[in-house]
Design a protein around this motif. Structure first.
Motif, PDB file in Angstrom:
ATOM      1  N   LEU A   1       0.831  -1.204   0.000  1.00  0.00           N
ATOM      2  CA  LEU A   1       0.000   0.000   0.000  1.00  0.00           C
ATOM      3  C   LEU A   1       0.874   1.266   0.000  1.00  0.00           C
ATOM      4  CD1 LEU A   1      -2.584  -1.169   2.666  1.00  0.00           C
ATOM      5  CD2 LEU A   1      -2.971  -0.969   0.214  1.00  0.00           C
ATOM      6  N   SER A   2       2.021   1.127  -0.648  1.00  0.00           N
ATOM      7  CA  SER A   2       2.961   2.245  -0.639  1.00  0.00           C
ATOM      8  C   SER A   2       3.217   2.737  -2.067  1.00  0.00           C
ATOM      9  CB  SER A   2       4.271   1.779   0.003  1.00  0.00           C
ATOM     10  OG  SER A   2       5.338   2.573  -0.431  1.00  0.00           O
ATOM     11  N   ILE A   3       3.048   4.027  -2.275  1.00  0.00           N
ATOM     12  CA  ILE A   3       3.289   4.590  -3.609  1.00  0.00           C
ATOM     13  C   ILE A   3       4.758   4.461  -3.982  1.00  0.00           C
ATOM     14  CG2 ILE A   3       3.317   6.767  -4.907  1.00  0.00           C
ATOM     15  CD1 ILE A   3       0.724   7.508  -3.500  1.00  0.00           C
ATOM     16  N   ARG A   4       5.591   4.635  -2.985  1.00  0.00           N
ATOM     17  CA  ARG A   4       7.036   4.496  -3.211  1.00  0.00           C
ATOM     18  C   ARG A   4       7.367   3.111  -3.786  1.00  0.00           C
ATOM     19  NH1 ARG A   4      10.768   3.886   2.108  1.00  0.00           N
ATOM     20  NH2 ARG A   4      12.197   2.347   1.258  1.00  0.00           N
ATOM     21  N   HIS A   5       6.742   2.128  -3.204  1.00  0.00           N
ATOM     22  CA  HIS A   5       6.993   0.754  -3.621  1.00  0.00           C
ATOM     23  C   HIS A   5       6.587   0.551  -5.084  1.00  0.00           C
ATOM     24  CE1 HIS A   5       7.435  -3.572  -3.017  1.00  0.00           C
ATOM     25  NE2 HIS A   5       6.265  -3.738  -3.609  1.00  0.00           N
ATOM     26  N   TYR A   6       5.433   1.083  -5.453  1.00  0.00           N
ATOM     27  CA  TYR A   6       4.957   0.874  -6.819  1.00  0.00           C
ATOM     28  C   TYR A   6       5.705   1.747  -7.821  1.00  0.00           C
ATOM     29  CZ  TYR A   6       1.466  -2.240  -5.088  1.00  0.00           C
ATOM     30  OH  TYR A   6       0.861  -3.326  -4.504  1.00  0.00           O
ATOM     31  N   THR A   7       6.214   2.866  -7.358  1.00  0.00           N
ATOM     32  CA  THR A   7       7.045   3.692  -8.237  1.00  0.00           C
ATOM     33  C   THR A   7       8.297   2.905  -8.642  1.00  0.00           C
ATOM     34  OG1 THR A   7       6.281   5.671  -7.087  1.00  0.00           O
ATOM     35  CG2 THR A   7       8.270   5.901  -8.404  1.00  0.00           C
ATOM     36  N   VAL A   8       8.916   2.284  -7.655  1.00  0.00           N
ATOM     37  CA  VAL A   8      10.103   1.471  -7.939  1.00  0.00           C
ATOM     38  C   VAL A   8       9.710   0.243  -8.772  1.00  0.00           C
ATOM     39  CG1 VAL A   8      11.998   0.165  -6.907  1.00  0.00           C
ATOM     40  CG2 VAL A   8      11.243   2.300  -5.868  1.00  0.00           C
ATOM     41  N   ALA A   9       8.517  -0.279  -8.520  1.00  0.00           N
ATOM     42  CA  ALA A   9       8.057  -1.441  -9.289  1.00  0.00           C
ATOM     43  C   ALA A   9       7.909  -1.093 -10.776  1.00  0.00           C
ATOM     44  CB  ALA A   9       6.729  -1.944  -8.721  1.00  0.00           C
ATOM     45  N   VAL A  10       7.465   0.131 -11.051  1.00  0.00           N
ATOM     46  CA  VAL A  10       7.360   0.575 -12.447  1.00  0.00           C
ATOM     47  C   VAL A  10       8.757   0.565 -13.085  1.00  0.00           C
ATOM     48  CG1 VAL A  10       6.853   2.563 -13.934  1.00  0.00           C
ATOM     49  CG2 VAL A  10       5.265   1.936 -12.111  1.00  0.00           C
ATOM     50  N   MET A  11       9.713   1.052 -12.321  1.00  0.00           N
ATOM     51  CA  MET A  11      11.096   1.079 -12.803  1.00  0.00           C
ATOM     52  C   MET A  11      11.573  -0.336 -13.160  1.00  0.00           C
ATOM     53  SD  MET A  11      13.964   3.068 -10.644  1.00  0.00           S
ATOM     54  CE  MET A  11      14.370   1.720  -9.556  1.00  0.00           C
ATOM     55  N   HIS A  12      11.257  -1.268 -12.308  1.00  0.00           N
ATOM     56  CA  HIS A  12      11.628  -2.669 -12.551  1.00  0.00           C
ATOM     57  C   HIS A  12      10.949  -3.198 -13.800  1.00  0.00           C
ATOM     58  CE1 HIS A  12      13.832  -4.164  -8.915  1.00  0.00           C
ATOM     59  NE2 HIS A  12      13.517  -2.906  -8.580  1.00  0.00           N
ATOM     60  N   ALA A  13       9.701  -2.846 -13.940  1.00  0.00           N
ATOM     61  CA  ALA A  13       8.946  -3.358 -15.092  1.00  0.00           C
ATOM     62  C   ALA A  13       9.511  -2.806 -16.396  1.00  0.00           C
ATOM     63  CB  ALA A  13       7.478  -2.972 -14.952  1.00  0.00           C
ATOM     64  N   LEU A  14       9.992  -1.570 -16.357  1.00  0.00           N
ATOM     65  CA  LEU A  14      10.467  -0.934 -17.588  1.00  0.00           C
ATOM     66  C   LEU A  14      11.889  -1.357 -17.966  1.00  0.00           C
ATOM     67  CD1 LEU A  14       9.050   2.682 -17.082  1.00  0.00           C
ATOM     68  CD2 LEU A  14       8.212   0.915 -18.647  1.00  0.00           C
ATOM     69  N   ASP A  15      12.679  -1.752 -17.002  1.00  0.00           N
ATOM     70  CA  ASP A  15      14.044  -2.181 -17.308  1.00  0.00           C
ATOM     71  C   ASP A  15      14.425  -3.349 -16.402  1.00  0.00           C
ATOM     72  OD1 ASP A  15      16.608  -2.508 -18.111  1.00  0.00           O
ATOM     73  OD2 ASP A  15      17.349  -0.560 -17.409  1.00  0.00           O
ATOM     74  N   SER A  16      13.915  -4.509 -16.749  1.00  0.00           N
ATOM     75  CA  SER A  16      14.170  -5.694 -15.913  1.00  0.00           C
ATOM     76  C   SER A  16      15.629  -6.128 -16.008  1.00  0.00           C
ATOM     77  CB  SER A  16      13.235  -6.830 -16.332  1.00  0.00           C
ATOM     78  OG  SER A  16      13.402  -7.080 -17.706  1.00  0.00           O
ATOM     79  N   ARG A  17      16.277  -5.687 -17.061  1.00  0.00           N
ATOM     80  CA  ARG A  17      17.693  -6.046 -17.237  1.00  0.00           C
ATOM     81  C   ARG A  17      18.542  -5.411 -16.116  1.00  0.00           C
ATOM     82  NH1 ARG A  17      21.320  -2.680 -19.427  1.00  0.00           N
ATOM     83  NH2 ARG A  17      19.603  -1.293 -19.899  1.00  0.00           N
ATOM     84  N   ARG A  18      18.329  -4.114 -15.908  1.00  0.00           N
ATOM     85  CA  ARG A  18      19.143  -3.389 -14.943  1.00  0.00           C
ATOM     86  C   ARG A  18      18.661  -3.594 -13.502  1.00  0.00           C
ATOM     87  NH1 ARG A  18      24.022  -0.390 -14.657  1.00  0.00           N
ATOM     88  NH2 ARG A  18      23.647   0.501 -16.721  1.00  0.00           N
ATOM     89  N   PHE A  19      17.345  -3.695 -13.366  1.00  0.00           N
ATOM     90  CA  PHE A  19      16.786  -3.718 -12.006  1.00  0.00           C
ATOM     91  C   PHE A  19      16.207  -5.072 -11.623  1.00  0.00           C
ATOM     92  CE2 PHE A  19      16.287   0.654 -13.570  1.00  0.00           C
ATOM     93  CZ  PHE A  19      17.112   1.288 -12.671  1.00  0.00           C
ATOM     94  N   ALA A  20      16.823  -6.144 -12.152  1.00  0.00           N
ATOM     95  CA  ALA A  20      16.246  -7.473 -11.944  1.00  0.00           C
ATOM     96  C   ALA A  20      16.639  -8.099 -10.618  1.00  0.00           C
ATOM     97  CB  ALA A  20      16.656  -8.399 -13.084  1.00  0.00           C
ATOM     98  N   THR A  21      17.460  -7.436  -9.870  1.00  0.00           N
ATOM     99  CA  THR A  21      17.996  -8.072  -8.676  1.00  0.00           C
ATOM    100  C   THR A  21      16.974  -8.171  -7.550  1.00  0.00           C
ATOM    101  OG1 THR A  21      18.870  -5.924  -8.061  1.00  0.00           O
ATOM    102  CG2 THR A  21      20.403  -7.482  -9.069  1.00  0.00           C
ATOM    103  N   ALA A  22      16.067  -7.247  -7.469  1.00  0.00           N
ATOM    104  CA  ALA A  22      15.114  -7.279  -6.354  1.00  0.00           C
ATOM    105  C   ALA A  22      13.883  -8.083  -6.732  1.00  0.00           C
ATOM    106  CB  ALA A  22      14.711  -5.858  -5.984  1.00  0.00           C
ATOM    107  N   ASP A  23      13.249  -8.562  -5.706  1.00  0.00           N
ATOM    108  CA  ASP A  23      12.032  -9.354  -5.922  1.00  0.00           C
ATOM    109  C   ASP A  23      10.833  -8.425  -5.804  1.00  0.00           C
ATOM    110  OD1 ASP A  23      10.227 -11.314  -6.191  1.00  0.00           O
ATOM    111  OD2 ASP A  23      10.372 -11.997  -4.106  1.00  0.00           O
ATOM    112  N   PHE A  24      10.240  -8.078  -6.934  1.00  0.00           N
ATOM    113  CA  PHE A  24       9.164  -7.094  -6.902  1.00  0.00           C
ATOM    114  C   PHE A  24       7.858  -7.659  -7.425  1.00  0.00           C
ATOM    115  CE2 PHE A  24       9.741  -2.722  -5.634  1.00  0.00           C
ATOM    116  CZ  PHE A  24      11.048  -2.764  -5.173  1.00  0.00           C
TER     117      PHE A  24
END
Lengths: 326, 237
Positions: free
Chosen positions: B183-206
C-alpha cells in the motif's frame, strides 16, 4: 415570533398547460440550515420573480448562509431551493443562467482585471469572448483600468471588476451579496442605475445588504431576515409603514426638563415622557416626524433651551428586533 | 479546461515555492554524482534502495508533490476563490483534471529532471535505465499528485497530514513492514522502474508488472474520483 408584514406566500406555480400564474424564478421552500446546535436559517420560504429583491438583515442574521444555499454553494439542512424549477445544489449547468457575486473578494490578485473577467467568461462557456468582456467591463465603467493587475485596485474597483465578471455571461439571475462594500457615493449611483437597467431587461436580481437605505433605493420588494428567520417580506413601503407604527425612544437634554416634559406630554405624537435622574427626558413617540416639527416650536414658545435631541433606538438592528419580537 | 490549467500554473509558480522545490529536487542528483558510481550488480541494488527508492521515490518526490498539490485546491478554499470555479457550469471533473494536470506539470518537471540526471550519473548514460527511472518518477508524481490534491480539498491541515504520511508511511513503515509495501506509492514507483528495465533492475524481488499497472490505475483513478466527489458535495466557502 416570526412576523410577516406582507404575506410571503409564493404564487402557486402554474399548472402544466395553463398560463395562469408564472412560476417563480427562485423558490425557497421551508429551508433551514444549522451548524451543530446553532441555527443559522430557520424554516424560511419565499419566492423571487423578475425585478430587484432586497435581502435585508443585520450582520449575522443569516443572509449570507441563505444566499449560499440559494446559489448551491451550501447544502440545506432541510427544505429545497430551486431556480427555474431545478434544484440549485449539485447542478452545474444551471450556472450558465446565474451570476453570483459573493461577499468575499474572490479575486486573483496577480491577474489583470480584463484577464479575470475573460477567464470567468471562458469558464461559463461564453462564445464571443472579447465582445462579452468589453461589454461587461464597459457596464462597470472600468475600461481604463482593465489592463492593471487587480492587486493594484482600490476596494471599490475590485468590487466593480467582480461585478463585471458576474455579468459577463449575461445571466438571467443575479445574486449579489453586499456588492457595494467599499464603493464610493458616485459608484453607488452608477451601480443603482445599472441594476435598474438590468431589472428593466427582465432579469431577476437578489441584492443582499445590511444597509436599509441602500436597498430602499433600488429594490422592488424586500425580504427581512433576523436571527435566521424571515421577519417580513413584500413591498418596501408596506414594511416601512409597519416600522413607522413602532414607538421610538428620543432622549432630550434641555435647560428645564420637567417644564419641557409638561409641555410636550400633551402632543398627539407623544405616547409617554420619562424624566431621567440625570435630568434628561426620554420621550416615547410613534410619530417622530411630527415630534421633530413640534418640539422646537414648543420649546421656543416656553423659553426652554434645547441642548441635545437624540434617537435612542433607530439602528437597523433594533428595527429588525422590533419586527421579530412584535 | 485550459483556463483552469493555466490559472493553476500561475497560482503554483510562486518564486519561493519553486526555489525550495528546486533545492529539494537537486538532492538525488547531488548524491548520485558523488563517487564511487555504482556499476556492478550489488552496487545497483544498494543505489536503488538508498537513492532511488528511499530518497527520490520515498522522500523528494512526495515532498515536492505535496508542496504543489496540497495548495492547488487548498489555497482556493483558504482565499475563497474556489467559488469562482464552483459557480461555473463545468462538470466537476473538468475542474479537477486541469488542476491535476497543472500539479503534474510543475512537480513532474522538477522530479523527472531530478530522476533523469540522477540516473544519468548513476548508470553512466544507459538510456534504458535512465528512461525507466525517469518514467517511474513521473508515475510516482502522478500518484502522489492524485492523493495530495484530494487531501488539500478535504483538510485545511493537508501539508501537516501529508508530511506525516510521507515520513511515517512511505519513509518508515514501508521500509520495514512488508505488508505496508503493498500500500505504498514508493513501492509501486520502484516497481514501475523494474517493469520498464528488468535487465538493470532485476535483482530485487518485486510485484508483477500487471499488478503494478492495476494498482497505479486504481490509486490514481480512485483518488481522482474521490476529489471529484468531494468537490460536488462540499460546502464551498
Amino acid at each position: 415570533m416570526n412576523t410577516t408584514v406582507m404575506p410571503a406566500a409564493p404564487p402557486p406555480a402554474a399548472p402544466h398547460g395553463t398560463t395562469a400564474v408564472p412560476a417563480p424564478v427562485i423558490r425557497v421552500d421551508n429551508v433551514s440550515r444549522w451548524y451543530g446546535s446553532v441555527v443559522a436559517v430557520s424554516d424560511i420560504s419565499f419566492d423571487v420573480g423578475p425585478g430587484i429583491t432586497g435581502l435585508l438583515g443585520p450582520n449575522g442574521a443569516g443572509k449570507t448562509t441563505l444566499l449560499r444555499m440559494m446559489t448551491g454553494l451550501a447544502a440545506t439542512s432541510t427544505g429545497t431551493v430551486t431556480m427555474f424549477g431545478e434544484p440549485v445544489r449539485d447542478n452545474p449547468p444551471l450556472y450558465r443562467r446565474i451570476g453570483v457575486m459573493a461577499e468575499h473578494e474572490t479575486v486573483y490578485e496577480f491577474m489583470k482585471g480584463r484577464e479575470f473577467v475573460r477567464m470567468m467568461a471562458q469558464l461559463r462557456g461564453v462564445l464571443r469572448l472579447n465582445e462579452a468582456v468589453d461589454r461587461a467591463i464597459g457596464l462597470v465603467d472600468l475600461a481604463d483600468a482593465q489592463h492593471r493587475p487587480i492587486g493594484t485596485y482600490s476596494r471599490g474597483m475590485r468590487q466593480r471588476m467582480r461585478l463585471a465578471a458576474t455579468l459577463v455571461h449575461d445571466p438571467e439571475v443575479l445574486v449579489l451579496d453586499e456588492p457595494l462594500n467599499g464603493a464610493d457615493p458616485r459608484q453607488r449611483v452608477h451601480f443603482r442605475h445599472l441594476l435598474e437597467r438590468l431589472a428593466a431587461e427582465g432579469k431577476t436580481i437578489v441584492l443582499s445588504s445590511h444597509i436599509l437605505e441602500e436597498v430602499e433605493q433600488v429594490a422592488d420588494s424586500v425580504l427581512l431576515i433576523v436571527n435566521g428567520k424571515l421577519a417580513a417580506s413584500g413591498g418596501f413601503r408596506a414594511i416601512r409603514a409597519a416600522l413607522d407604527q413602532r414607538p421610538y425612544h428620543v432622549r432630550i437634554v434641555s435647560d428645564a426638563p420637567r417644564r419641557l416634559a409638561a409641555v410636550i406630554v400633551g402632543l398627539a405624537s407623544v405616547d409617554a415622557v420619562n424624566v431621567d435622574p440625570d435630568g434628561a427626558i426620554v420621550v416615547l413617540s410613534r410619530n417622530v416626524s411630527d415630534l421633530q416639527i413640534e418640539l422646537p416650536r414648543l420649546a421656543q414658545a416656553a423659553g426652554i433651551g434645547l441642548r441635545r435631541v437624540e434617537p435612542l433606538d433607530d439602528s437597523l438592528e433594533s428595527v429588525f428586533g422590533y419586527l421579530v419580537e412584535r | 479546461m485550459t483556463s483552469i490549467y493555466f490559472l493553476t500554473l500561475r497560482q503554483l509558480s510562486g518564486r519561493w515555492r519553486l526555489l525550495i522545490i528546486a533545492a529539494v529536487a537537486a538532492l538525488p542528483p547531488l548524491v548520485a554524482a558523488l563517487p564511487p558510481r555504482p556499476s556492478d550488480g550489488p552496487a545497483v541494488a544498494e543505489f536503488e534502495l538508498v537513492v532511488l527508492s528511499v530518497l527520490l521515490a520515498g522522500a523528494v518526490a512526495p515532498l515536492v508533490v505535496l508542496a504543489i498539490a496540497a495548495p492547488a485546491l487548498g489555497n482556493e478554499i483558504e482565499d475563497r476563490t474556489l467559488a469562482n470555479l464552483a459557480l461555473s457550469p463545468l462538470p466537476r471533473w473538468r475542474i479537477v483534471v486541469p488542476k491535476l494536470l497543472a500539479v503534474i506539470t510543475i512537480a513532474g518537471l522538477f522530479i523527472t529532471m531530478s530522476a533523469f540526471v540522477t540516473a544519468w550519473f548513476a548508470f553512466l548514460g544507459d538510456a534504458m535505465a535512465v528512461g525507466a527511472v525517469t518514467v517511474a518518477a513521473l508515475v510516482g508524481v502522478a500518484l502522489y499528485a492524485s492523493v495530495f490534491l484530494w487531501l488539500g480539498l478535504v483538510s485545511s491541515r493537508a501539508i501537516g497530514l501529508g508530511l506525516l504520511y510521507v515520513v511515517v508511511w512511505e519513509g518508515f513503515l514501508s521500509g520495514y513492514v512488508s505488508g505496508v509495501q503493498l500500500l505504498s506509492i514508493r513501492h509501486y514507483t520502484v516497481a514501475v522502474m523494474h517493469a520498464l528495465d528488468s535487465r538493470r533492475f532485476a535483482t530485487a524481488d518485486f510485484v508483477s508488472p500487471e499488478l503494478t499497472a492495476a494498482v497505479v490505475l486504481i490509486v490514481f483513478g480512485g483518488f481522482f474520483l474521490l476529489t471529484v466527489r468531494r468537490l460536488r458535495r462540499m460546502e464551498v466557502p
